[in-house]
Design an enzyme around this catalytic site. Structure first.
Site, PDB file in Angstrom:
ATOM      1  N   ASP B 124       0.849  -1.190   0.000  1.00  0.00           N
ATOM      2  CA  ASP B 124       0.000   0.000   0.000  1.00  0.00           C
ATOM      3  C   ASP B 124       0.886   1.242   0.000  1.00  0.00           C
ATOM      4  O   ASP B 124       1.841   1.333   0.787  1.00  0.00           O
ATOM      5  CB  ASP B 124      -0.906  -0.010   1.235  1.00  0.00           C
ATOM      6  CG  ASP B 124      -2.141   0.860   1.031  1.00  0.00           C
ATOM      7  OD1 ASP B 124      -2.524   1.107  -0.123  1.00  0.00           O
ATOM      8  OD2 ASP B 124      -2.725   1.290   2.043  1.00  0.00           O
ATOM      9  N   HIS B 131      -3.850  13.843   1.082  1.00  0.00           N
ATOM     10  CA  HIS B 131      -4.048  12.890   2.176  1.00  0.00           C
ATOM     11  C   HIS B 131      -2.855  12.889   3.130  1.00  0.00           C
ATOM     12  O   HIS B 131      -3.031  12.956   4.356  1.00  0.00           O
ATOM     13  CB  HIS B 131      -4.266  11.485   1.613  1.00  0.00           C
ATOM     14  CG  HIS B 131      -4.299  10.417   2.658  1.00  0.00           C
ATOM     15  ND1 HIS B 131      -5.327  10.280   3.567  1.00  0.00           N
ATOM     16  CD2 HIS B 131      -3.407   9.434   2.969  1.00  0.00           C
ATOM     17  CE1 HIS B 131      -5.075   9.262   4.376  1.00  0.00           C
ATOM     18  NE2 HIS B 131      -3.919   8.724   4.033  1.00  0.00           N
ATOM     19  N   GLU B 197     -10.376   3.735   3.690  1.00  0.00           N
ATOM     20  CA  GLU B 197      -9.428   4.449   2.840  1.00  0.00           C
ATOM     21  C   GLU B 197      -9.834   4.155   1.402  1.00  0.00           C
ATOM     22  O   GLU B 197      -9.724   3.012   0.946  1.00  0.00           O
ATOM     23  CB  GLU B 197      -7.979   4.021   3.115  1.00  0.00           C
ATOM     24  CG  GLU B 197      -7.544   4.343   4.528  1.00  0.00           C
ATOM     25  CD  GLU B 197      -6.035   4.493   4.693  1.00  0.00           C
ATOM     26  OE1 GLU B 197      -5.279   3.730   4.070  1.00  0.00           O
ATOM     27  OE2 GLU B 197      -5.623   5.405   5.455  1.00  0.00           O
ATOM     28  N   GLU B 199      -9.244   3.920  -2.270  1.00  0.00           N
ATOM     29  CA  GLU B 199      -8.018   3.779  -3.044  1.00  0.00           C
ATOM     30  C   GLU B 199      -8.302   3.128  -4.391  1.00  0.00           C
ATOM     31  O   GLU B 199      -9.344   2.511  -4.591  1.00  0.00           O
ATOM     32  CB  GLU B 199      -7.005   2.881  -2.301  1.00  0.00           C
ATOM     33  CG  GLU B 199      -6.705   3.323  -0.887  1.00  0.00           C
ATOM     34  CD  GLU B 199      -5.485   2.647  -0.295  1.00  0.00           C
ATOM     35  OE1 GLU B 199      -4.704   2.025  -1.055  1.00  0.00           O
ATOM     36  OE2 GLU B 199      -5.314   2.741   0.936  1.00  0.00           O
ATOM     37  N   ASP B 231      -9.048   0.169   2.014  1.00  0.00           N
ATOM     38  CA  ASP B 231      -8.096  -0.329   3.007  1.00  0.00           C
ATOM     39  C   ASP B 231      -8.581   0.087   4.399  1.00  0.00           C
ATOM     40  O   ASP B 231      -8.171   1.112   4.941  1.00  0.00           O
ATOM     41  CB  ASP B 231      -6.707   0.246   2.719  1.00  0.00           C
ATOM     42  CG  ASP B 231      -5.637  -0.441   3.549  1.00  0.00           C
ATOM     43  OD1 ASP B 231      -5.744  -1.660   3.748  1.00  0.00           O
ATOM     44  OD2 ASP B 231      -4.700   0.248   3.984  1.00  0.00           O
ATOM     45  N   ARG B 235      -8.138   3.695  13.418  1.00  0.00           N
ATOM     46  CA  ARG B 235      -7.355   4.904  13.679  1.00  0.00           C
ATOM     47  C   ARG B 235      -6.926   5.054  15.124  1.00  0.00           C
ATOM     48  O   ARG B 235      -6.074   5.897  15.425  1.00  0.00           O
ATOM     49  CB  ARG B 235      -8.171   6.133  13.283  1.00  0.00           C
ATOM     50  CG  ARG B 235      -8.575   6.180  11.828  1.00  0.00           C
ATOM     51  CD  ARG B 235      -7.391   6.231  10.906  1.00  0.00           C
ATOM     52  NE  ARG B 235      -7.849   6.372   9.515  1.00  0.00           N
ATOM     53  CZ  ARG B 235      -7.061   6.224   8.461  1.00  0.00           C
ATOM     54  NH1 ARG B 235      -5.784   5.932   8.611  1.00  0.00           N
ATOM     55  NH2 ARG B 235      -7.536   6.355   7.243  1.00  0.00           N
ATOM     56  N   GLN B 238      -3.717   2.472  15.277  1.00  0.00           N
ATOM     57  CA  GLN B 238      -2.572   2.856  14.439  1.00  0.00           C
ATOM     58  C   GLN B 238      -1.535   3.764  15.129  1.00  0.00           C
ATOM     59  O   GLN B 238      -0.340   3.456  15.088  1.00  0.00           O
ATOM     60  CB  GLN B 238      -3.112   3.518  13.172  1.00  0.00           C
ATOM     61  CG  GLN B 238      -2.080   3.804  12.106  1.00  0.00           C
ATOM     62  CD  GLN B 238      -2.723   4.372  10.828  1.00  0.00           C
ATOM     63  OE1 GLN B 238      -3.944   4.314  10.656  1.00  0.00           O
ATOM     64  NE2 GLN B 238      -1.903   4.916   9.954  1.00  0.00           N
ATOM     65  N   LYS B 251      -4.248  -2.250  10.240  1.00  0.00           N
ATOM     66  CA  LYS B 251      -4.594  -2.297   8.823  1.00  0.00           C
ATOM     67  C   LYS B 251      -4.547  -3.697   8.234  1.00  0.00           C
ATOM     68  O   LYS B 251      -4.757  -3.861   7.032  1.00  0.00           O
ATOM     69  CB  LYS B 251      -3.650  -1.401   8.025  1.00  0.00           C
ATOM     70  CG  LYS B 251      -3.944   0.090   8.180  1.00  0.00           C
ATOM     71  CD  LYS B 251      -2.854   0.918   7.551  1.00  0.00           C
ATOM     72  CE  LYS B 251      -3.247   2.374   7.459  1.00  0.00           C
ATOM     73  NZ  LYS B 251      -4.187   2.629   6.344  1.00  0.00           N
ATOM     74  N   GLU B 359     -10.167  12.211   7.809  1.00  0.00           N
ATOM     75  CA  GLU B 359     -10.023  13.522   7.173  1.00  0.00           C
ATOM     76  C   GLU B 359     -11.365  14.245   7.077  1.00  0.00           C
ATOM     77  O   GLU B 359     -11.466  15.435   7.335  1.00  0.00           O
ATOM     78  CB  GLU B 359      -9.426  13.364   5.774  1.00  0.00           C
ATOM     79  CG  GLU B 359      -7.990  12.862   5.759  1.00  0.00           C
ATOM     80  CD  GLU B 359      -7.561  12.467   4.351  1.00  0.00           C
ATOM     81  OE1 GLU B 359      -7.039  13.314   3.632  1.00  0.00           O
ATOM     82  OE2 GLU B 359      -7.794  11.291   3.974  1.00  0.00           O
TER      83      GLU B 359
END
Lengths: 414, 414
Positions: B124, B131, B197, B199, B231, B235, B238, B251, B359
């Protein structure tokens, strides 16, 4: 048929009937189509064609063993692993069976050894307190060497499964970006700080379900055995690239594993308690009430061009294989047959117990003085070999298969 | 045989003959043994049994297409990809062929879609400047948001290939360790900050040799096509675990991909120049002299329980798929058929273009107001869907297959 049969090994041979590690071999140039890969079991300096032996003896495991990789055996689970090991032990110790399998051995000198299993996912941990402390001092000299999370969880990351290679494969020097702290811009070129990491690898057999964690007590239900592992590392590429998502190009070019996987059952006499932990861990990682100790007393030797440069002791690892497995799955990540996880570099408390050149030479500041010359990091043509043994039954050693690799020059230079 | 054949699609259908993405399907409960997985090609809301079609038409690609995964086709390389696509296009457009394949379509409503390929390694990246800047501001508020390496190399890391799941698979909320900055000790429990996420995934077909880098100009020799990818990320887990080796438990529990892989050839009209770069890169990453622009103009929509919450523009990614591929292999890492690499979260310059909830809600400080209630992070039962389209020939859109997933409650709570 070899002249001196491995069935007549001298007592105390570290690859005797108490060991019986698994690998995959072929017979190059054999007129009978022997180039087919097949599962083998090592005895002394010979390998038994396990599928052919099973067939000759009418064993129900013939189809499981007549395979080009260990993956079907890995997937079969712990009861089958025990049963197959019991059968193999009988074949090489019970007189009637010995005569049946005697023609099915090949000298290691005559065979090609292959990667013994298809690697599913590869994870590398960072489980030695001495290694993590040394690297912290080198990479972050102005901070506490151990980061705040280190004693709360076994830090790990995913590596590249597709570049796991078997012992004996040349390692091509990687190229990449690096930037000295004093430089304003990165430069490109072959790594000038190519290093080793002496590790133990855990080979996962039985799968687990997506969404469910594997508890500490289930370690032996999932892990089939151990191998030696060298996680080659480019120390000049790593510090520039590794923030914030971890090592990538610096560690994905090659990881070497031994050709022999030692089943956990061969290492029962090597189990030891891990070192006392000075920080309490969360319940899912607390192994203080486990029935069996979680450490393994493996004595490792690292040689560079035949000279011993380090003797890292695996018994002193802060985190155990069971704790790594449980942490890896605690979020629900599933296991597949062929998953491989490494312990991270094994370093002990003394300087001659450090499992990497960056530690042994303190990032090049204190070169090793060897008969072949001074060494800070690896030069083209250098050969690194890891060997190991563990205490076995009746004082006999259990040998682990070596992992060796020679450095070939970079192909990409600009 | 469906009532309305996909061969009579209205003009302009985004899954018309100009698209032809590949997937793998089965026919549940079919009395003729249709539960076997087989390669399919999508046309409208139907899927063509590609192996059966090849067989019916006497095509030389019958054995390549009558497979349970796309991996053999992936491994066959770019000339075969072109040839097979040309053949498929003829089968659905040339009148004589259309009649032969007409009975070999199934409605998407009647089939089960499977993970279209066995994932080899999963990497990844982190290729969106917006971002990376947003995450830097959130995770490291006292520093420059972009780290010094970010504009010199596409930052990436390896993820877990074994937990890549196909669109429609439930995502079980992960548990793990987290520690608030103000807390002295970590705690354990289900993630309270489960995120997405958005992607794009690049699917590698043709392999490369260990020790050799793949140059920018060889992107289309190795990459077969694109998919959408989510993905999933925890949070709260992490930030505690990710130093110094990168994200791991946060993840590795699930990564969802669309069931359809869009071949690069279907996206030729979507190629665009990447944004101007304000920092010069090393020659191996310099794409200013490449023949074709390296970006892809994919318009993505992110929906939460059916409400659009974001529209990330892929055209604005700082790093291209070719640059990611070259950087991934620059140290000599080899490629295998089925390697998958993600772009990293796609975020644009405007708030409604952000591809993650961390975000969109600024780490929970600014909840989304939705008809189904306020949202900071994902709640059990929430369903996230990514869709996308790209400009195609003659103003017709090229549809990408959706990737969707619903959150199931955590299984491990203590």
């Amino acid at each position: 048929m070899p002249e001196q049969s491995p069935l007549d090994l001298p007592e105390g041979d570290p690859f005797g009937p108490h060991n019986l590690p698994y690998g995959v071999f072929s017979l190059p140039g054999s007129p009978d189509g022997g180039e087919t890969r097949r599962v083998g079991v090592r005895l002394g300096a010979h390998v038994l064609d396990a599928g052919a032996a099973a067939h000759a003896l009418g064993s129900p495991y013939a189809s499981l063993l007549a395979q080009p990789t260990l993956n079907p055996l890995l997937a079969a689970g712990p009861q089958t692993w025990s049963d197959v090991r019991r059968a193999l032990t009988a074949w090489v110790t019970v007189p009637a069976h010995r005569e049946a399998v005697r023609p099915l051995f090949h000298s290691l000198a005559d065979v090609t050894l292959h990667l013994p299993f298809d690697v599913a996912d590869y994870v590398d941990f960072y489980a030695s307190e001495h290694h993590a402390t040394n690297l912290g001092r080198l990479f972050r000299p102005d901070s506490e060497p151990l980061l705040p999370n280190w004693k709360h969880l076994p830090v790990g990351y995913h590596g590249r499964a597709g570049t796991v290679v078997v012992s004996g494969t040349d390692v091509i020097r990687p190229s990449g970006q690096r930037k000295a702290p004093s430089a304003t811009e990165p430069t490109f070129g072959p790594s000038a700080k190519l290093d080793i990491e002496a590790e133990v690898g855990f080979v996962v057999g039985a799968p687990s379900e997506l969404g469910s964690a594997v508890p500490l007590s289930s370690f032996r239900d999932h892990v089939f055995g151990l191998c030696l592992l060298n996680d080659w590392s480019a120390r000049d590429i790593q510090p520039w690239e590794y923030v914030p998502l971890g090592p990538f190009v610096a560690k994905s070019f090659a990881t070497s594993v031994s050709a022999w996987i030692t089943p956990l059952e061969a290492l029962d006499h090597a189990r030891v308690a891990p070192p006392a932990r000075d920080v309490a861990v969360l319940p899912y990682l607390d192994d203080s009430a486990e029935d069996e100790p979680g450490g393994y007393d493996l004595r490792i030797t690292v040689s560079l061009n035949g000279e011993v440069i380090s003797e890292p002791p695996f018994a002193g690892m802060y985190w155990t294989g069971a704790q790594m497995l449980t942490h890896m799955t605690v979020g629900g990540a599933s296991l597949r047959p062929g998953d491989l996880y490494g312990s991270g570099t094994i370093s002990g408390p003394e300087p001659h117990m450090r499992g990497s050149l960056i530690e042994l030479t303190w990032n090049g500041a204190e070169p090793l003085e060897l008969p072949t010359g001074k060494r800070t990091f690896l030069e083209d043509g250098d050969e690194i070999t890891l060997t190991a043994w563990a205490p076995g039954p009746d004082g006999i050693r259990v040998g682990l298969g070596e992992v060796t690799g020679r450095i070939a020059p970079a192909r990409t230079t600009d």
